[in-house]
Motif scaffolding. Sequence first.
Motif, short mmCIF file in Angstrom:
data_model
loop_
_atom_site.label_atom_id
_atom_site.label_comp_id
_atom_site.label_asym_id
_atom_site.label_seq_id
_atom_site.Cartn_x
_atom_site.Cartn_y
_atom_site.Cartn_z
N LYS A 17 0.85 -1.20 0.00
CA LYS A 17 0.00 0.00 0.00
C LYS A 17 0.88 1.24 0.00
CE LYS A 17 -2.46 1.16 3.75
NZ LYS A 17 -3.62 1.28 4.69
N SER A 27 0.31 4.74 1.18
CA SER A 27 -0.70 5.42 2.00
C SER A 27 -0.47 6.92 2.14
CB SER A 27 -0.72 4.78 3.39
OG SER A 27 0.56 4.88 3.99
N THR A 32 -4.73 16.63 9.45
CA THR A 32 -4.90 15.20 9.24
C THR A 32 -4.06 14.40 10.22
OG1 THR A 32 -5.29 15.58 6.88
CG2 THR A 32 -4.68 13.34 7.54
N ASP A 82 -5.18 5.27 -4.95
CA ASP A 82 -6.04 4.45 -4.09
C ASP A 82 -5.30 4.18 -2.79
OD1 ASP A 82 -7.94 2.79 -3.04
OD2 ASP A 82 -7.55 1.12 -4.41
N ALA A 83 -5.11 5.26 -2.02
CA ALA A 83 -4.21 5.20 -0.86
C ALA A 83 -4.80 4.45 0.34
CB ALA A 83 -3.83 6.62 -0.43
N ASN A 84 -6.07 4.05 0.28
CA ASN A 84 -6.69 3.33 1.38
C ASN A 84 -6.55 1.82 1.26
OD1 ASN A 84 -7.83 5.48 2.95
ND2 ASN A 84 -9.31 5.79 1.31
N ASN A 89 -3.12 9.67 2.09
CA ASN A 89 -4.03 9.68 3.24
C ASN A 89 -3.68 10.74 4.27
OD1 ASN A 89 -6.19 7.86 3.11
ND2 ASN A 89 -4.83 6.11 3.42
N VAL A 90 -2.39 11.06 4.37
CA VAL A 90 -1.98 12.04 5.38
C VAL A 90 -1.62 13.38 4.76
CG1 VAL A 90 -1.26 10.34 7.06
CG2 VAL A 90 0.40 11.15 5.38
N THR A 147 -2.31 18.85 6.02
CA THR A 147 -1.58 17.69 6.56
C THR A 147 -1.48 17.76 8.08
OG1 THR A 147 -0.30 17.54 4.53
CG2 THR A 147 0.58 16.40 6.45
#
Length: 250
Positions: free
Chosen positions: A131, A133, A245, A163-165, A136-137, A242
């Motif tokens: 992944k 990720s 997050t 598709d970072a999840n 996401n952050v 960020t």
Amino acid sequence: MTQPYVKQTIENEVGYIEFFHPAHNSLPGDLLSQLADTITEAGENEAIKVIVLKSGGNRTFCAGASFKELININDEDTGKVFFSGFANVINAMRKCPKFIIGRVQGKTVGGGVGLASATDYCMATNFAAIKLSELNVGIGPFVVGPAVQRKLGLSGMSQIAIDANSFYPAEWAKSKGLFTQVYETTEELDAEVKAFAENLCNYNPEAMRDMKTMFWAGTENWDTLLAERAAISGRLVLSDFTKETLKRFK
């Protein structure tokens, strides 16, 4: 095992470089520095013909960079230094004159995908889902991107970066060229890695060195490129988006 480490052992002319951190093998800056230095030294060690890169523990190969260090970045210079950690390891792997065999026993996230991608031949178990990720952050896989793209192609890299999840299964990574073989168990993986690495030791070291140079042709600018990418991440980690997050992830 509770204490982080980077260690090297030599067996039958194979240099085994192993890293470990109790937080799912996430790597803080000091461990990344040790890892880069150990890879460079192994490349210069005449007792070693082939290198195997592995991690300790049974579950996660590498969870990426240290989240604890990430959330404490407060200026761009510190951010650039932080993100340069994986850049330095990838460049050490790229410039190492010996083949580096990856042994990936479990899930791999962010910078860990970059490490796997920077090996010359990577073998895994079917638990080795990957992944990216970073989105996401609020940042992106800028530093590891060139290495990942080199193995997965732009389409594959962009798919997992956007598709970072999602974790993508080991068989998907194999189909894209990241993993060469996928095994059912860690024991089977270890046996195959050992046999493969030791067999490579029978080959002409000069031929393998020249082959590695050929395989990495076109990456000569990565010292500069990855430093520039680290600076991008170092800037983005200070953005309001960020920072907010990261607070939710604390």
